[in-house]
Design a protein around this motif. Structure first.
Motif, PDB file in Angstrom:
ATOM      1  N   PRO B  90       0.809  -1.214   0.000  1.00 21.56           N
ATOM      2  CA  PRO B  90       0.000   0.000   0.000  1.00 21.56           C
ATOM      3  C   PRO B  90       0.846   1.269   0.000  1.00 21.56           C
ATOM      4  N   GLU B 211     -11.972  -4.969  -1.167  1.00 20.44           N
ATOM      5  CA  GLU B 211     -10.515  -4.867  -1.252  1.00 20.44           C
ATOM      6  C   GLU B 211      -9.936  -4.351   0.066  1.00 20.44           C
ATOM      7  N   ALA B 212     -10.583  -3.333   0.624  1.00 20.08           N
ATOM      8  CA  ALA B 212     -10.104  -2.766   1.880  1.00 20.08           C
ATOM      9  C   ALA B 212     -10.512  -3.627   3.064  1.00 20.08           C
ATOM     10  N   ARG B 214     -13.349  -4.010   4.519  1.00 15.14           N
ATOM     11  CA  ARG B 214     -14.173  -3.294   5.483  1.00 15.14           C
ATOM     12  C   ARG B 214     -15.531  -3.969   5.519  1.00 15.14           C
ATOM     13  N   ASP B 218     -15.723  -7.712   5.520  1.00 16.64           N
ATOM     14  CA  ASP B 218     -14.490  -7.934   6.270  1.00 16.64           C
ATOM     15  C   ASP B 218     -14.378  -9.380   6.748  1.00 16.64           C
ATOM     16  N   GLU B 246      -4.196  -1.706   6.859  1.00 23.47           N
ATOM     17  CA  GLU B 246      -5.635  -1.662   6.601  1.00 23.47           C
ATOM     18  C   GLU B 246      -6.117  -0.226   6.386  1.00 23.47           C
ATOM     19  N   TYR B 247      -5.621   0.685   7.218  1.00 21.65           N
ATOM     20  CA  TYR B 247      -6.050   2.078   7.065  1.00 21.65           C
ATOM     21  C   TYR B 247      -5.498   2.692   5.792  1.00 21.65           C
ATOM     22  N   ILE B 249      -4.886   1.149   3.031  1.00 17.71           N
ATOM     23  CA  ILE B 249      -5.654   0.650   1.892  1.00 17.71           C
ATOM     24  C   ILE B 249      -7.007   1.350   1.815  1.00 17.71           C
ATOM     25  N   MET B 250      -7.585   1.594   2.970  1.00 22.42           N
ATOM     26  CA  MET B 250      -8.851   2.331   2.957  1.00 22.42           C
ATOM     27  C   MET B 250      -8.649   3.704   2.319  1.00 22.42           C
ATOM     28  N   VAL B 253      -8.204   3.273  -1.481  1.00 21.99           N
ATOM     29  CA  VAL B 253      -9.437   3.054  -2.237  1.00 21.99           C
ATOM     30  C   VAL B 253     -10.217   4.361  -2.336  1.00 21.99           C
TER      31      VAL B 253
END
Ligand code: SF4
Ligand code: SF4
Lengths: 188, 328
Positions: B90, B211-212, B214, B218, B246-247, B249-250, B253
């Motif tokens: 990322p 993808e993220a 979430r 999730d 994770e953050y 990637i969020m 996106v």
């Protein structure tokens, strides 16, 4: 016919995520509603109702003499066997406890001692903050029980408070009557 | 001399990017917890700092000082490798992401991107695909059934979502006649792509949620049924790596959605600085992610699969065909 139209309506709703959108709208509405959090040690504190069964206290009569006649009924009825009473006779010939100990670590706050007392000498008050690092400190003697605050006539509300960690951990308040916290809870 | 200045500028930009991406999860966790709290009529963190603002710092210190535990039967090499594998892609992806055209500092024009690749979009999708290795290795190496189940789900999820996601952006590429993210944004100067590509955006956004990882997708870390999925056995700083990734990637996106469909830094009506417009749009998407998280329940595994293959994939194909017809 009607059912067919209903079904088409449902399908159109699904296609445009109507159900998801209504869920989002609901959470968005909640986001801007008042939060019901009681900021307990820092800013606010809950005053229990007067029927609340908290820490015990012993009462005095009008002359300031302890009301208890040391009949030991409370010790008998106590399901946890946590009251210990030792009687003595004072110079006027009245019977009083010389030792009155409640082990609050074992007490289940059922209030049976209050119900059983023939002299209306013991009751459970509204104090609920008496945690301790040692269970030995939770055995409360007669004089401490006499000094405990009695039942307040009002209760059931949130009052402003503040945390005091200078000497002990204490949550101090100076207002007797709080606001009704239940009012804030949103029901839909 | 000029070469040194150019190189120095790139190094500076990369350093700034890394610092920003490493620090951004701190306020994001705070925001997320506040949003979660208020949606549930709570207040969220309140005690550390003003309205809990220092809570992420406290959490960071806690994570750093925690015991770094490795399970006894774990594959130690893979176990240590996985968080890095999850964190690096990322960050690498952001090299290809433009944040604006350029700003002038002391009379010099400085571009707001590290590199303007002509295949930026391809680069983004291929590198972000690598992130899944971190998740798979992490789950496998931990030698725990929850972790394995989590990474198993991740594999299937990634395969079924990267494909519709890739197809969904083809419409955008057709419109801009370029794969460079810079050109794609320039092509949207007048009309944003969302007007021409609503289906494409829908597919992209849903696949982006998956993808993220979430909610509602999730599944890899479904705390309700898998403990914490692939990072069940991770603790301390290694867990923080997964968390940060994770953050990021969020964020990625959200940034991609803004660049591809919402006109990047092109504003409408109100003339704001382009960078501010960009940040506002990204913030809106991040809020959307969090809003979704605290509204929807998690999809079941088979539902997720059938959404991916039976709904999103045909939709994205149809989108390409429709765009093609519109061109003719
Ligand atoms: S409240 Fe119940 S348990 Fe506690 S001292 Fe009284 S009788 Fe015993
Ligand atoms: S408190 Fe009441 S019940 Fe208990 S010993 Fe005293 S008079 Fe008797």
């Amino acid at each position: 016919m009607l059912r067919a139209r209903d079904r088409i309506g449902t399908w159109i709703g699904w296609a445009f995520f109507a159900d998801l959108a209504s869920a989002l709208a609901l959470t968005f509405g909640y986001m801007f509603s008042r939060s019901v959090t009681m900021q307990y040690p820092d800013k606010e504190k809950w005053l229990p109702y007067s029927r609340y069964r908290g820490h015990h206290f012993l009462k005095r009569d009008d002359e300031g003499e302890i009301k208890c006649v040391a009949c030991e009924l409370c010790a008998r009825i106590c399901p946890c066997d946590c009251i210990e009473v030792v009687p003595y006779e004072d110079e006027k010939g009245n019977r009083h406890p010389i030792k009155f100990e409640i082990d609050t670590a074992r007490c289940l706050f059922c209030g049976l001692c209050e119900d059983a007392c023939p002299a209306d000498a013991i009751a459970l008050g509204q104090q609920y903050e008496f945690s301790s690092f040692s269970s030995r400190d939770l055995v409360i003697g007669r004089d401490d029980l006499l000094a405990k605050p009695g039942k307040a006539p009002t209760g059931g509300g949130v009052v402003a408070a503040r945390l005091n960690t200078k000497k002990d951990v204490l949550v101090e308040t100076n207002e007797p009557q709080g606001y009704n916290w239940w009012r804030n809870i949103r029901r839909t | 001399m000029e070469l040194i200045v150019a190189l120095g500028l790139i190094v500076f930009k990369v350093a700034l990017l890394i610092a920003m991406l490493l620090l951004l999860p701190l306020p994001l966790t705070w925001v997320e917890r506040k949003i979660a709290g208020h949606m549930q009529q709570r207040m969220g963190p309140m005690r550390v700092g003003w309205h809990g603002l220092l809570q992420p710092v406290a959490d960071g210190i806690k994570l750093l000082t925690k015991e770094d535990h490795i399970p006894a039967e774990a594959d130690r090499f893979l176990f240590k490798l996985a968080p890095i594998l999850a964190l690096a892609p990322p960050f690498v992806v952001f090299v290809a992401i433009p944040f604006g055209e350029s700003i002038s500092v002391l009379g010099n024009e400085i571009s707001l991107y590290v590199s303007d690749m002509n295949v930026a979009l391809l680069f983004v999708f291929s590198v972000i695909g690598l992130e899944v290795y971190g998740v798979i290795f992490g789950g496998w190496a931990a030698n725990s059934k929850y972790a394995v189940l989590g990474s198993l789900r991740t594999c299937a999820q990634m395969i079924s979502y990267e494909i519709p996601m890739g197809f969904a952006v083809i419409g955008v590429v057709m419109l801009a006649q370029s794969m460079s993210l810079l050109d794609i944004v320039r092509a949207q100067a007048d009309v944003w792509n969302i007007v021409y590509q609503p289906i494409g955006f829908l597919v992209f956004f849903i696949a982006g949620l998956a993808e993220a990882q979430r909610i509602p997708f999730d599944l890899a870390e479904a705390e309700g049924d898998l403990g914490a999925g692939f990072h069940t056995e991770y603790s301390g700083i290694r867990f923080a790596f997964f968390m940060v990734s994770e953050y990021v990637i969020m964020l990625l996106v959200s940034v991609l959605a803004v660049i591809l469909f919402f006109g990047g830094w092109n504003g409408v009506l109100i003339p704001l600085p382009p960078l501010l417009w960009f940040a506002l749009k990204v913030a809106l998407f991040i809020y959307l992610f969090m809003w979704f998280r605290f509204t929807f329940p998690r999809y079941r595994y088979d539902q997720l699969m059938s959404i991916g293959w039976k709904v999103l994939l045909p939709l994205s194909m149809a989108n390409i065909i429709l765009t093609g017809i519109a061109f003719i």
